[in-house]
Design an enzyme around this catalytic site. Structure first.
Site, PDB file in Angstrom:
ATOM      1  CE1 TYR A 194      -8.371  -0.496   9.530  1.00  0.00           C
ATOM      2  CE2 TYR A 194      -9.030   0.942  11.346  1.00  0.00           C
ATOM      3  CZ  TYR A 194      -8.111   0.577  10.377  1.00  0.00           C
ATOM      4  OH  TYR A 194      -6.940   1.276  10.257  1.00  0.00           O
ATOM      5  CB  ALA A 218      -9.180  -6.992  11.160  1.00  0.00           C
ATOM      6  CE  LYS A 219      -5.076  -2.112  10.213  1.00  0.00           C
ATOM      7  NZ  LYS A 219      -3.835  -2.285   9.425  1.00  0.00           N
ATOM      8  N   GLY A 261       0.827  -1.199   0.000  1.00  0.00           N
ATOM      9  CA  GLY A 261       0.000   0.000   0.000  1.00  0.00           C
ATOM     10  C   GLY A 261       0.861   1.248   0.000  1.00  0.00           C
ATOM     11  CG  ASN A 285       0.865   1.500   4.818  1.00  0.00           C
ATOM     12  OD1 ASN A 285       0.598   2.181   5.802  1.00  0.00           O
ATOM     13  ND2 ASN A 285       0.397   1.779   3.603  1.00  0.00           N
TER      14      ASN A 285
END
Length: 257
Positions: free
Chosen positions: A150, A153-154, A14, A82
């Site tokens: 989100y 997942a992080k 990314g 990233n």
């Protein structure tokens, strides 16, 4: 402090926009040969970076990236995972379908696992390597109405990173996490614009809502370069005794020490 990455090969996933672009530029400026990936090659991509087109949601992408890097350069010294995004709508649990959860976990967690698995054998062979996984402050301070899948997942990425650091530390490989807060990137601005549309408010009001939810003592967004500066330090020999650690770069937003 004199950071030099001369002779080292770095991958930044990314790496064409926002934080990733800033990291790629910083690592290149201190001497690294930088490889960047994204789904689409940007028109303004500089020639100093080797670009690989890749959709990291696809399981085979990691092996394709690893193969090209190792065939071209014969080594990999730095991996900066990233690539990531908050792909799901706000609204909490009832707004999230199985597909939303699947998509967020694919790009924010499983893509990182696959990249590391594909390239770690080379690092182990050369007895040298640094991995930086880019997470988020929302993994520790989730906003249920905006970042539920989100953040989950992080959070998994944070735990995985600590476990991986413990596993490969004896092989001279370091693994750390950098957790930005609110950063002024194209994705963040799109996120704020989406909030404005869905709530029928102005962009300025949506921005204030996000900043109030997060609570940033410094009172502003971070610039991407401020994240890149920390990453450059962590991958350098100046940080050779640092591993298994999660660094918050959030303007003081995290309400605990």
């Amino acid at each position: 402090m004199n950071i030099s990455l001369k002779g080292q090969v770095a991958l930044v996933t990314g790496g064409t926009k926002g934080i990733g672009k800033a990291i790629a530029s910083k690592l290149s400026n201190v001497g690294a040969q930088v490889v960047v990936t994204a789904r689409h090659e940007p028109k303004d991509q500089t020639s100093e970076h080797h670009f690989i087109t890749a959709d990291l949601v696809q399981p085979e992408a990691a092996e394709i990236i690893a193969k090209e890097i190792l065939e071209k350069y014969g080594r990999i010294d730095i991996i900066v995972n990233n690539a990531g995004a908050n792909l799901s709508p706000g609204g909490g649990f009832s707004s999230l379908s199985d597909e939303h959860w699947h998509n967020d976990w694919q790009i924010n967690f499983l893509s990182v696992v696959r990249i590391n698995k594909a390239l770690l054998p080379s690092m182990i062979t050369q007895k040298h390597g640094v991995i930086i996984n880019i997470s988020t402050g929302a993994a520790k301070q989730p906003i249920w109405e905006l970042t539920m899948s989100y953040s989950s997942a992080k959070a998994a990425l944070n735990v995985y990173s600590k476990a991986l650091a413990n596993e490969v530390g004896s092989k001279e490989i370091r693994v750390n996490v950098v957790s930005p807060g609110v950063v002024k990137t194209p994705l963040m601005m799109e996120f704020i614009e989406d909030i404005a549309k869905s709530s029928n408010t102005s962009v300025d009001e949506a921005f204030k809502t996000v900043m109030n939810k997060v609570g940033v003592p410094l009172g502003r967004m971070a610039e991407p370069e401020e994240i890149a500066n920390l990453v450059a330090f962590l991958v350098s020999s100046e940080a050779k005794y640092i591993t298994g650690t999660n660094y918050s770069v959030d303007g003081g937003a995290l309400p605990i020490v």
